[in-house]
Every structure is written in structure tokens, then in C-alpha cells.
Design an enzyme around this catalytic site. Structure first.
Site, PDB file in Angstrom:
ATOM      1  N   GLY A  70       1.008  -1.179   0.091  1.00 29.72           N
ATOM      2  CA  GLY A  70       0.063   0.176  -0.004  1.00 29.72           C
ATOM      3  C   GLY A  70       0.855   1.127  -0.036  1.00 29.72           C
ATOM      4  O   GLY A  70       1.495   1.433  -0.903  1.00 29.72           O
ATOM      5  N   THR A  71       0.926   2.069   0.938  1.00 28.29           N
ATOM      6  CA  THR A  71       2.105   2.779   1.162  1.00 28.29           C
ATOM      7  C   THR A  71       2.024   4.129   1.067  1.00 28.29           C
ATOM      8  O   THR A  71       1.450   4.661  -0.110  1.00 28.29           O
ATOM      9  CB  THR A  71       3.347   2.005   0.653  1.00 28.29           C
ATOM     10  OG1 THR A  71       4.033   1.099   1.426  1.00 28.29           O
ATOM     11  CG2 THR A  71       4.417   3.162   0.076  1.00 28.29           C
TER      12      THR A  71
END
Lengths: 237, 215
Positions: free
Chosen positions: B13-14
Site C-alpha cells: 500500500g504505502t
């Protein structure tokens, strides 16, 4: 030509969690509205009170929840003013009859392949007993002492089953729900730390203002701070 | 290009970013690793050290990026032995690029390679999914980066000092974590300069903004 609305959920809410305690029913839900993976709105209530007696909460597509609330509020008004008996007696919508009505609505929509994409939670207090039930988008109904929709089914239910007793006080019930909501905030990508609690008892039906959970003890373990990505670590995880 | 997600694949994700300042760079990342909408690790470390003065920020598939950073770390230590020098950020970035480009069909990895070397000072390279390598004045990556493009365009400037750069990185990261469902947890930063490496940890209840926007 029939109107078809349902394609896929666009703007969604995540779990609603609830339990019956000694003297009433307590529900909890966060106030986040997600737009896919984006957090669209932070202060959107997903639980409403109907006729000051019944709580209705929902997870899933928000527009469908708004439509359901609109229909239910009209129904509650009609019950009080237009039903045959209301001429003679004071009548209000009951939680159980709302739950049953919504079951019929959800099942009919599903049978026409155009469901309301929601998991609904109905709570109330009548005939000196608490009522708590769920209806899913297929029209499946359950009446239980412990309910949880969405991720709550995986993360909150085990905690609820572990700690629940029929004689829980309001304070204990509240602490248990907050604990469930904290776990959901940690582990559900679509959850937030801003929650609302809703309570229905013999004399009250109220929904709290949104407030933020206290997770100050959730991030300070040494194993969390450790820099595993550095050369002396395992290369990052 | 890259293949579809394998079922049950763990993605980072991030939100990752790297901001240069006068004398070095600061790299910053959130700590959420998700499998679908489940948070598999809420305190991950996405800042991987490739050599003494070079770090890599990981986004995309956790498995792919871990494998890539392992290789580049290994190649860079070989390179140091062969040349007797500390590697340049450019070398590290191009090694990473080569691995990603040549395996682009099998990989899903977006990385930022940033650090300090005595030849170029602080530098930042971003390597996209297809293997394009770009040297940039500052870089952001991951699903959360779209939410802070405007914020950084408005607030970034060349010639910040270390504290300003670190604070801006944390601020931007916390805004992205607030809006992106796939980012969250804690903020980790590393300041890299001629003096070495300095790690920082911001717990999830002490973010500069959020985790919930309060309007």
C-alpha cells in the site's frame, strides 16, 4: 423499463458492532466514509435514531443507507399518524417490526438482482427486553446478543464472545466495544479512530458525538520501534 | 507490463518519500502492510538500508521488494570490495533499475533510492513499476503519494536544513496516511548525510496530522 441501480459499492462504511447489556443495547461504528481506498469523509454518522426509540446502523454503500433511512423515517411517521390504530392509540415503530420490515425490503431487492448493498443493524428496547438484530444484503436475518458487520465479524466477534456476560454493566459494555473498535482501527484498512457509540434503553435512545479513540499505548512497544530495515536487521518487514 | 495481483499477495500500500536538504537527504515512510483490506503488519519498516549511506524506500509487493533489496545490498557490498570505495547513489539506483527492468513482467515494485555519497552529495532516484529510473529534486511513491503531490509542490524548496526537511517529510507523510486507506500506522524517517545515518520513529498517536482529520 425497470430502474437498475446496483453495480458495485462506491462510497462505503465499514464495521458496525453491537451488544446487549444489562438494561439496554450498545452499538459502535466509526464515522469514516471511504471512496475505494481513499478516506473521503471523516465525520459521517452511520447510525441514526428512528422515532427516538430505535437505532439503525449500516455498513456498506452509503447512498443505499441514506435511501433506507429516508424510507424508514417516512414509515415511522406514517405509523404514528396514519395507521388504523393510531386514531385510537399512541403507536410508534418498534425495533422488531422494523427489523422484519427491512428483511422483506432487502429480500425483495435481492430477488430482483438489485440489492441495497448494506449490512443493517437494528436495536431497540421494548416489552421490557432489549432487541438487537442484523439484516444482510441478501435478506438474511439474525437476532443475537452480539453482532458485528464487515471486518468486525472476524476481529470483534471473538473479543465479544470472550468477554460478554448477560449482566454486563453499561461501563463494561462500553469498554468492551471501545476495545473492539481499537482493534478494528489497527487492522482494518477502511477503519478510522473516530467513533460514535449509540445506546438504547427503556428510557433513552441516544447517539454520542463522534470522538477519537485513545490508542496512545498501541505504538510504543520496543519491537515496533526497532529498525529492522537497517544493515543489522533482517532486511525489512 | 506487470501481472495482476496474485491472490492473497501482501502489498505495501504505502506512502514513501525522499526529500533532499543541504548536505543530505531524508527518507520517510508509513508502516502499513496490507493483504486486501486487512493490515498484515501495522508497524512495518519500509526503509531498507542498501549500504552505509544509501537507503531504499519500498512500495508494491512486499516479497518482490524484499528480494530486490537483498540483491542490491549484496551487489553493492561486492562493488565496494571490488573498487575499494563506498558506492554512489547513482550506482545503487541503476543496479535496482536493471533488476526491475529485466524482470518487469514478474515484478510489482516501485522504489525510491536515496542517500549520500562524496561524489554527488545527497541525491534521490525514483524507479517506477516498468523500470524507468529518474533522478528528481524530491520523490514520492506508493498509493498515498497522490494525496500529497500538491502539498509538496507548494511547500518543498531547495536548500532546506535537516530539521525543516524532516518536519516537512513527516507532515506530508501524515497527510497521506490520513487520506489513503492503504497507508497508516507510524512514521519512520532516516536522515542520511556525511555524518552518517539517523533514524526517527513517530508513534501513531503522535502524528503531526491525523490519523483522523478533525473538521
Amino acid at each position: 423499463m425497470a430502474n437498475k441501480h446496483t453495480t458495485r459499492p462506491i462510497t462505503t462504511g465499514t464495521s458496525v458492532v453491537g451488544l446487549v447489556y444489562d438494561g439496554g443495547v450498545l452499538l459502535a461504528a466509526d464515522t469514516l466514509l471511504s471512496y475505494g481506498s481513499m478516506a473521503k469523509s471523516f465525520n459521517t454518522p452511520r447510525m441514526v435514531s428512528i422515532a427516538d426509540r430505535v437505532l439503525l446502523g449500516a455498513s456498506g454503500e452509503y447512498s443505499d443507507f441514506q435511501e433506507i433511512v429516508s424510507r424508514v423515517e417516512a414509515l415511522a411517521l406514517a405509523e404514528t399518524t396514519q395507521s388504523m390504530e393510531s386514531v385510537y392509540d399512541e403507536r410508534t415503530l418498534s425495533a422488531k417490526s422494523l427489523w422484519n420490515y427491512l428483511r422483506a425490503v432487502m429480500y425483495q431487492k435481492r430477488s430482483k438482482m438489485n440489492p441495497f448493498w448494506n449490512d443493517l443493524v437494528v436495536a431497540g428496547f421494548e416489552n421490557d427486553a432489549p432487541f438487537l438484530g442484523v439484516i444482510d444484503k441478501l435478506g438474511t436475518t439474525l437476532q443475537e446478543n452480539l453482532v458485528a458487520t464487515g471486518f468486525g465479524g472476524y476481529l470483534a466477534m471473538p473479543l465479544l464472545r470472550e468477554k460478554w456476560r448477560p449482566d454486563l454493566s453499561e461501563g463494561e459494555a462500553r469498554a468492551l466495544l471501545e476495545d473492539c473498535m481499537k482493534v478494528l482501527f489497527y487492522r482494518d484498512c477502511r477503519a478510522s479512530a473516530r467513533i460514535q457509540l449509540a445506546k438504547v434503553t427503556k428510557d433513552t435512545c441516544i447517539i454520542s458525538e463522534p470522538y477519537e479513540l485513545d490508542h496512545s499505548n498501541g505504538w510504543n512497544a520496543p519491537s515496533m520501534q526497532r529498525a529492522v530495515g537497517d544493515l543489522d536487521g533482517d532486511g525489512g518487514w | 507490463m506487470s501481472q495482476k495481483n496474485r491472490e492473497g499477495e501482501v502489498l505495501t500500500g504505502t506512502t514513501i518519500l525522499a526529500l533532499p536538504f543541504e548536505g543530505g537527504v531524508v527518507v520517510c515512510a508509513d508502516s502499513r502492510t496490507s493483504t486486501g483490506t486487512y493490515v498484515a503488519n501495522r508497524v512495518s519498516d519500509k526503509l531498507v538500508q542498501l549500504s552505509d549511506y544509501i537507503y531504499c524506500c519500498r512500495s508494491g509487493s512486499a516479497a518482490d521488494t524484499q528480494a530486490l533489496t537483498d540483491y542490491v545490498h549484496y551487489y553493492l557490498s561486492q562493488w565496494s570490495l571490488d573498487t575499494g570505495r563506498i558506492p554512489t547513489v547513482k550506482t545503487a539506483a541503476h543496479l535496482m533499475r536493471r533488476l526491475i527492468y529485466q524482470n518487469k513482467d514478474q515484478l510489482q515494485a516501485g522504489v525510491i533510492v536515496a542517500g549520500w555519497d562524496p561524489v554527488h552529495g545527497g541525491s534521490v532516484y525514483t524507479i517506477t513499476l516498468g523500470g524507468s529510473c529518474l533522478e528528481l529534486p524530491f520523490a514520492t511513491g506508493g498509493s498515498g503519494s497522490i494525496f500529497i503531490a500538491g502539498l509538496l509542490d507548494a511547500e518543498f524548496s531547495n536548500g532546506m536544513d535537516m530539521a525543516e526537511a524532516r518536519n516537512l517529510a513527516k507532515k506530508a507523510c501524515s497527510h497521506a496516511m490520513c487520506r489513503d486507506g492503504s497507508s497508516g500506522g507510524v512514521i519512520r524517517t532516516v536522515v542520511i548525510s556525511a555524518d552518517g545515518v539517523d533514524r526517527d520513529y513517530t508513534p501513531g498517536n503522535d502524528l503531526p496530522f491525523g490519523p483522523v482529520a478533525v473538521w
